[in-house]
Scaffold this motif. Structure first.
Motif, PDB file in Angstrom:
ATOM      1  N   HIS A  23      44.581  -5.851   2.292  1.00 57.66           N
ATOM      2  CA  HIS A  23      44.426  -4.762   3.255  1.00 57.66           C
ATOM      3  C   HIS A  23      43.690  -5.248   4.503  1.00 57.66           C
ATOM      4  O   HIS A  23      44.019  -4.851   5.628  1.00 57.66           O
ATOM      5  N   GLU A  24      42.690  -6.083   4.291  1.00 58.54           N
ATOM      6  CA  GLU A  24      41.968  -6.672   5.424  1.00 58.54           C
ATOM      7  C   GLU A  24      42.923  -7.449   6.327  1.00 58.54           C
ATOM      8  O   GLU A  24      42.875  -7.317   7.562  1.00 58.54           O
ATOM      9  N   ASP A  25      43.800  -8.233   5.726  1.00 60.17           N
ATOM     10  CA  ASP A  25      44.765  -9.012   6.511  1.00 60.17           C
ATOM     11  C   ASP A  25      45.705  -8.105   7.311  1.00 60.17           C
ATOM     12  O   ASP A  25      46.092  -8.433   8.435  1.00 60.17           O
ATOM     13  N   HIS A  26      46.048  -6.963   6.729  1.00 64.97           N
ATOM     14  CA  HIS A  26      46.928  -6.019   7.427  1.00 64.97           C
ATOM     15  C   HIS A  26      46.273  -5.528   8.714  1.00 64.97           C
ATOM     16  O   HIS A  26      46.909  -5.531   9.786  1.00 64.97           O
ATOM     17  N   TRP A  27      45.009  -5.121   8.623  1.00 66.45           N
ATOM     18  CA  TRP A  27      44.336  -4.605   9.825  1.00 66.45           C
ATOM     19  C   TRP A  27      44.033  -5.716  10.817  1.00 66.45           C
ATOM     20  O   TRP A  27      44.060  -5.485  12.035  1.00 66.45           O
ATOM     21  N   ARG A  28      43.772  -6.904  10.322  1.00 66.45           N
ATOM     22  CA  ARG A  28      43.570  -8.031  11.251  1.00 66.45           C
ATOM     23  C   ARG A  28      44.841  -8.303  12.053  1.00 66.45           C
ATOM     24  O   ARG A  28      44.784  -8.581  13.264  1.00 66.45           O
ATOM     25  N   ALA A  29      45.997  -8.233  11.360  1.00 69.26           N
ATOM     26  CA  ALA A  29      47.261  -8.473  12.058  1.00 69.26           C
ATOM     27  C   ALA A  29      47.514  -7.393  13.105  1.00 69.26           C
ATOM     28  O   ALA A  29      48.010  -7.684  14.208  1.00 69.26           O
ATOM     29  N   LEU A  30      47.201  -6.151  12.789  1.00 71.06           N
ATOM     30  CA  LEU A  30      47.384  -5.071  13.758  1.00 71.06           C
ATOM     31  C   LEU A  30      46.436  -5.217  14.949  1.00 71.06           C
ATOM     32  O   LEU A  30      46.814  -4.966  16.096  1.00 71.06           O
ATOM     33  N   LEU A  31      45.215  -5.627  14.679  1.00 69.59           N
ATOM     34  CA  LEU A  31      44.215  -5.712  15.737  1.00 69.59           C
ATOM     35  C   LEU A  31      44.382  -6.935  16.628  1.00 69.59           C
ATOM     36  O   LEU A  31      44.036  -6.899  17.811  1.00 69.59           O
ATOM     37  N   GLY A  32      44.898  -8.013  16.060  1.00 66.85           N
ATOM     38  CA  GLY A  32      45.035  -9.225  16.848  1.00 66.85           C
ATOM     39  C   GLY A  32      43.687  -9.732  17.309  1.00 66.85           C
ATOM     40  O   GLY A  32      42.759  -9.913  16.511  1.00 66.85           O
ATOM     41  N   GLU A  33      43.540  -9.909  18.606  1.00 71.85           N
ATOM     42  CA  GLU A  33      42.280 -10.434  19.160  1.00 71.85           C
ATOM     43  C   GLU A  33      41.126  -9.441  19.007  1.00 71.85           C
ATOM     44  O   GLU A  33      39.952  -9.819  19.072  1.00 71.85           O
ATOM     45  N   HIS A  34      41.449  -8.170  18.776  1.00 70.86           N
ATOM     46  CA  HIS A  34      40.398  -7.155  18.613  1.00 70.86           C
ATOM     47  C   HIS A  34      39.752  -7.199  17.229  1.00 70.86           C
ATOM     48  O   HIS A  34      38.822  -6.431  16.964  1.00 70.86           O
ATOM     49  N   ALA A  35      40.241  -8.071  16.360  1.00 72.88           N
ATOM     50  CA  ALA A  35      39.677  -8.173  15.011  1.00 72.88           C
ATOM     51  C   ALA A  35      38.393  -8.989  14.976  1.00 72.88           C
ATOM     52  O   ALA A  35      37.702  -9.018  13.948  1.00 72.88           O
ATOM     53  N   GLU A  36      38.071  -9.646  16.080  1.00 70.74           N
ATOM     54  CA  GLU A  36      36.859 -10.472  16.109  1.00 70.74           C
ATOM     55  C   GLU A  36      35.616  -9.589  16.050  1.00 70.74           C
ATOM     56  O   GLU A  36      35.574  -8.503  16.633  1.00 70.74           O
ATOM     57  N   ASN A  37      34.598 -10.086  15.330  1.00 70.56           N
ATOM     58  CA  ASN A  37      33.306  -9.402  15.225  1.00 70.56           C
ATOM     59  C   ASN A  37      33.461  -7.923  14.849  1.00 70.56           C
ATOM     60  O   ASN A  37      33.137  -7.017  15.635  1.00 70.56           O
ATOM     61  N   PRO A  38      34.000  -7.639  13.674  1.00 71.99           N
ATOM     62  CA  PRO A  38      34.180  -6.239  13.263  1.00 71.99           C
ATOM     63  C   PRO A  38      32.836  -5.513  13.187  1.00 71.99           C
ATOM     64  O   PRO A  38      31.786  -6.132  12.991  1.00 71.99           O
ATOM     65  N   PRO A  39      32.830  -4.182  13.353  1.00 76.41           N
ATOM     66  CA  PRO A  39      31.577  -3.420  13.325  1.00 76.41           C
ATOM     67  C   PRO A  39      31.014  -3.332  11.913  1.00 76.41           C
ATOM     68  O   PRO A  39      31.623  -3.791  10.945  1.00 76.41           O
ATOM     69  N   ARG A  40      29.841  -2.705  11.822  1.00 75.97           N
ATOM     70  CA  ARG A  40      29.263  -2.469  10.507  1.00 75.97           C
ATOM     71  C   ARG A  40      30.145  -1.484   9.739  1.00 75.97           C
ATOM     72  O   ARG A  40      30.715  -0.567  10.333  1.00 75.97           O
ATOM     73  N   PRO A  41      30.262  -1.660   8.428  1.00 76.81           N
ATOM     74  CA  PRO A  41      31.048  -0.699   7.634  1.00 76.81           C
ATOM     75  C   PRO A  41      30.364   0.659   7.597  1.00 76.81           C
ATOM     76  O   PRO A  41      29.231   0.811   8.066  1.00 76.81           O
ATOM     77  N   SER A  42      31.049   1.638   7.024  1.00 77.98           N
ATOM     78  CA  SER A  42      30.492   2.983   6.927  1.00 77.98           C
ATOM     79  C   SER A  42      29.220   2.948   6.080  1.00 77.98           C
ATOM     80  O   SER A  42      29.037   2.060   5.245  1.00 77.98           O
ATOM     81  N   PRO A  43      28.303   3.920   6.275  1.00 80.17           N
ATOM     82  CA  PRO A  43      27.060   3.943   5.484  1.00 80.17           C
ATOM     83  C   PRO A  43      27.305   3.909   3.983  1.00 80.17           C
ATOM     84  O   PRO A  43      26.532   3.304   3.234  1.00 80.17           O
ATOM     85  N   HIS A  44      28.403   4.571   3.536  1.00 81.78           N
ATOM     86  CA  HIS A  44      28.729   4.570   2.112  1.00 81.78           C
ATOM     87  C   HIS A  44      28.978   3.155   1.619  1.00 81.78           C
ATOM     88  O   HIS A  44      28.485   2.749   0.550  1.00 81.78           O
ATOM     89  N   ARG A  45      29.738   2.382   2.387  1.00 86.86           N
ATOM     90  CA  ARG A  45      30.034   0.993   1.978  1.00 86.86           C
ATOM     91  C   ARG A  45      28.794   0.113   2.067  1.00 86.86           C
ATOM     92  O   ARG A  45      28.598  -0.796   1.252  1.00 86.86           O
ATOM     93  N   VAL A  46      27.955   0.370   3.070  1.00 86.17           N
ATOM     94  CA  VAL A  46      26.706  -0.393   3.183  1.00 86.17           C
ATOM     95  C   VAL A  46      25.847  -0.157   1.950  1.00 86.17           C
ATOM     96  O   VAL A  46      25.279  -1.097   1.374  1.00 86.17           O
ATOM     97  N   LEU A  47      25.733   1.114   1.532  1.00 89.08           N
ATOM     98  CA  LEU A  47      24.964   1.442   0.332  1.00 89.08           C
ATOM     99  C   LEU A  47      25.570   0.778  -0.897  1.00 89.08           C
ATOM    100  O   LEU A  47      24.848   0.223  -1.746  1.00 89.08           O
ATOM    101  N   LEU A  48      26.902   0.821  -1.002  1.00 85.34           N
ATOM    102  CA  LEU A  48      27.584   0.183  -2.124  1.00 85.34           C
ATOM    103  C   LEU A  48      27.245  -1.306  -2.199  1.00 85.34           C
ATOM    104  O   LEU A  48      26.934  -1.839  -3.262  1.00 85.34           O
TER     105      LEU A  48
END
Length: 378
Positions: free
Chosen positions: A64-89
């Motif tokens: 799934h990560e690869d799918h969004w990287r392909a869609l984002l292209g150059e915008h995939a660099e330095n992704p933001p922090r994940p949602s608070p739920h994932r950070v807690l997880l």
């Protein structure tokens, strides 16, 4: 025909992604990275099939990560922090790697937004639905292990919180001296904790005694050589244990030496033919020790019942002590309800609020009765 896991690219969409799409996809990317890491961290603490299953989930999240990287292209660099739920997880996975984390992961998988997003493939939507079931299965093992002790802890503490809050608020509303409320609260704590401990001791002790009284003994092995098959005494034993008449006769003949087989060993205390006392250790271990159960119940109830008394221990009185006692108990009820919701895969907030409403409802009734009783005394 496209493969279910074919990756869509900006070019295949026919247009450059919009700013909102980029922002949303970057958030998806960050969450997928975090979820894969969570599964890998938990897998590092597991062995055998559980480890393989968790690593399989991490591999799927990487797709799934690869799918969004392909869609984002150059915008995939330095992704933001994940949602608070994932950070807690991720934090909990590094700290514990326990059933609590899997329960949170189950909720995260069930809240996937992919079903409403046209840029997520049908395979990804199906993956997320299946992931929830996989994590549910993994979490259920831990829930089963925690079920007995966890139930005793939560319900014992919750009983202490609600019953002693109701007692303290009811007595406090009558306008009696602070010392009277304090001693009443302590008396309620001791009475409730001792009652819980005695009840748990009797319950577990009785369960162990019933197990011993209901389980087969080795008397058929010791007495078999002296029995007369024609009198059917041994047949009656096996019929009483649940066999039909034909099986019971066959089993009796086997015990008397007519056969060497062991045709239905489940009705014998010693399926392997061994001598000696019957071993109930596994069954007794599952039930637990009556002394341990009593001590645990005492501690769980007391840990909840002490909270409503805390303001009075520090010399507070009047409406201020009642309000602080209610606030402390409310916070504790939210926590116990939230933990129940977390482990059950439900919303921790909803379960916490439910506990809060039930507890405060009981306390409010006794408080109103205390006010009426206090007015009558005046």
């Amino acid at each position: 025909m496209d493969h279910p896991h074919d990756i869509t690219t900006p070019t295949s969409l026919g247009a450059e992604p919009t700013r909102d799409q980029i922002r949303r996809w970057r958030r998806y990317l960050a969450d997928e990275i975090a979820e894969a890491e969570v599964y890998r961290v938990i897998a590092d603490r597991k062995e055998g099939p559980e480890r393989d299953i968790l690593l399989g989930l991490a591999t799927a999240e990487k797709r799934h990560e690869d799918h969004w990287r392909a869609l984002l292209g150059e915008h995939a660099e330095n992704p933001p922090r994940p949602s608070p739920h994932r950070v807690l997880l991720r934090w909990l996975a590094r700290l514990f790697g326990s059933v609590f984390v899997l329960a949170l992961a189950q909720r995260a998988e069930s809240d996937s937004p992919y079903a409403q997003d046209q840029h997520a493939t049908p395979a990804m939507v199906a993956d997320e639905a299946i992931h929830e079931e996989v994590v549910r299965g993994l979490a259920s093992r831990g829930r089963e292990q925690l079920a007995g002790n966890f139930r005793a802890a939560v319900f014992g503490a919750n009983d202490g919180l609600v019953s002693n809050l109701a007692l303290v608020m009811g007595i406090g509303a009558t306008g009696v001296a602070t010392s009277v409320v304090l001693f009443t609260g302590i008396a309620g704590l001791l009475a409730g904790a001792l009652s819980m401990a005695a009840g748990e001791f009797v319950s577990v002790r009785s369960q162990r005694e019933l197990l011993e009284a209901s389980s087969p003994t080795q008397v058929t092995l010791e007495a078999a050589e002296h029995l007369d098959l024609d009198e059917n005494e041994l047949v009656l034993v096996y019929r009483a244990r649940g066999m039909n008449e034909e099986d019971a006769v066959h089993r009796a003949q086997e015990r008397l030496g007519y056969f060497s087989c062991d045709c239905n060993p489940s009705f014998s205390a010693h399926p392997d033919g061994s001598q000696g006392p019957v071993d109930y250790s596994d069954d007794h271990e599952a039930i637990g020790s009556p002394w341990s159960a009593a001590f645990s119940s005492f501690c769980f109830f007391a840990s909840g019942a002490i909270i409503p008394v805390i303001p009075y221990l520090f010399g507070l009185g009047g409406i201020g002590a009642v309000a602080l006692s209610a606030a402390l108990v409310g916070l504790a009820l939210l926590c116990t309800g939230g933990v129940v919701g977390l482990l059950s895969g439900a919303s921790p907030l909803k379960r916490g609020l439910r506990q809060l409403l039930i507890g405060f409802g009981a306390a409010a009734i006794t408080y109103v009765l205390g006010l009426l009783f206090g007015t009558e005394l005046a």
